[in-house]
Design an enzyme around this catalytic site. Structure first.
Site, PDB file in Angstrom:
ATOM      1  N   CYS A 114       0.807  -1.225   0.000  1.00  9.21           N
ATOM      2  CA  CYS A 114       0.000   0.000   0.000  1.00  9.21           C
ATOM      3  C   CYS A 114       0.840   1.274   0.000  1.00  9.21           C
ATOM      4  CB  CYS A 114      -0.936  -0.012   1.197  1.00  9.21           C
ATOM      5  SG  CYS A 114      -1.869  -1.558   1.366  1.00  9.21           S
ATOM      6  N   HIS A 253      -3.626   6.732   2.548  1.00  5.34           N
ATOM      7  CA  HIS A 253      -4.011   5.394   2.098  1.00  5.34           C
ATOM      8  C   HIS A 253      -5.344   5.042   2.734  1.00  5.34           C
ATOM      9  CE1 HIS A 253      -4.214   1.207   1.326  1.00  5.34           C
ATOM     10  NE2 HIS A 253      -3.828   0.829   2.528  1.00  5.34           N
ATOM     11  N   ASN A 283     -10.074  -1.074   0.409  1.00  4.64           N
ATOM     12  CA  ASN A 283      -8.613  -0.955   0.378  1.00  4.64           C
ATOM     13  C   ASN A 283      -8.103  -1.449  -0.977  1.00  4.64           C
ATOM     14  OD1 ASN A 283      -5.842  -1.222   0.682  1.00  4.64           O
ATOM     15  ND2 ASN A 283      -5.950  -2.141   2.719  1.00  4.64           N
TER      16      ASN A 283
END
Length: 328
Positions: A114, A253, A283
């Site tokens: 990520c 994020h 996500n």
């Protein structure tokens, strides 16, 4: 005169298929309330069986190049951040290079989960400012849906698919003011896909044991994320000779709404200055930040001259932040 790197254009692409939390209620022991209250996620996009990471990446890339008012032939380097490549060999970046016709570009992948997009921006900044390349395309793209274990309700409901991209090149003022990155391999088991590599090659047994899917130690990742999101943002701001009151907009994020809220609180930042789209997409790993950045820009949340902080954390463990004075 020293060359300064900045963001020349942004773009993103999301698959058409959308799955809300009620879809998961039907196939596992979970509920919309459980998912929403713990993560902030309401729905997420999944790629079709026929769609690969490079397909999503190529569409986002072309939008970013168009936004930058460049031709595909102007791109000299492609950096693609992903943990869900089309295949082990060749790199997904090379597949994208061919797909979009970037005949003058060198291409390679990076793997920082990520944090991947911030890592990519940092690498691109060095190449531009040292004069090695003029126009660098940085892409974050994932098809996480193809690596989910639907017997694991705590992980399967979290992830979605998408791609975001940015063109990095020389700017006259502003640009990427600073970056800060870090890694801690001691946390390697917190987020992983155990099989399919040289440590544990693919076999009938690994497939049957779901060892080719994402595994996550949720509570450990949560604690790490809240601490590191704020800490790395502060380090990047310090390098830019700025403080938290100078932040016009934070693009974090999108892993969990509670992580975003807790990190923003540590930075003493009003949530009005924080972009959130986790409710729509879940996500998306390396695609999370560039998709959010593109949407924030197109919605008018980010304006020319704004100090924008991009910050992420991910498997590895990895983390990173970039401070950008917006030039679009």
């Amino acid at each position: 005169m020293n060359t300064k790197a900045g963001i020349l254009g942004v773009g993103s692409y999301l698959p058409e298929q959308s799955y809300d939390n009620f879809h998961f209620e039907k196939i596992m022991d979970t509920s919309d309330e459980w998912i929403s209250t713990r993560t902030g996620i309401k729905e997420r996009r999944f790629a079709k069986e026929s769609e690969a990471t490079s397909d999503l990446a190529s569409k986002a890339a072309l939008k970013a190049i168009e936004c930058a008012k460049l031709n595909v032939e102007d791109i000299e380097l492609i950096i693609l951040a992903t943990i869900t490549p089309d295949m082990s060999l060749p790199s997904t970046a090379c597949i994208v290079q061919d797909a979009i016709g970037a005949v003058n570009a060198t291409a390679f992948d990076i793997s920082a989960a990520c944090s991947g997009f911030v890592y990519g921006v940092t690498i691109a900044k060095q190449f531009v400012e040292t004069g090695c390349y003029k126009n660098v395309l940085v892409i974050g793209a994932e098809t996480c849906s193809k690596f989910l274990n639907y017997d694991d309700r705590t992980t399967a409901v979290l992830f979605g698919d998408g791609a975001g991209a940015a063109v990095i090149g020389p700017v006259n003022e502003g640009g990427i003011l600073s970056t800060h990155m870090g890694s801690d391999g001691k946390g390697k088991d917190c987020l992983k896909v155990p099989a399919g590599g040289s440590r544990l090659k693919a076999s009938k047994e690994t497939v049957e044991a779901n060892l080719h899917t994402i595994e996550m130690a949720g509570s450990d990742v949560f604690k790490f994320a809240v601490r590191k999101m704020a800490e790395t943002s502060l380090r990047a701001l310090e390098k830019a000779n700025l403080n938290t009151t100078d932040i016009d907009y934070l693009v974090p994020h999108q892993a969990n709404i509670r992580i975003i809220q807790a990190s923003s609180k540590r930075l003493e930042l009003d949530m009005k200055k924080v972009y959130v789209n986790i409710d729509k997409y879940g996500n998306m790993s390396a695609a999370s930040i560039p998709v959010a950045l593109d949407e924030a820009y197109r919605e008018g949340k980010i304006k020319k001259g704004d100090n924008v902080v991009l910050v992420g954390f991910g498997g590895g463990l990895t983390w990173g932040a970039s401070v950008v004075k917006w030039t679009l």
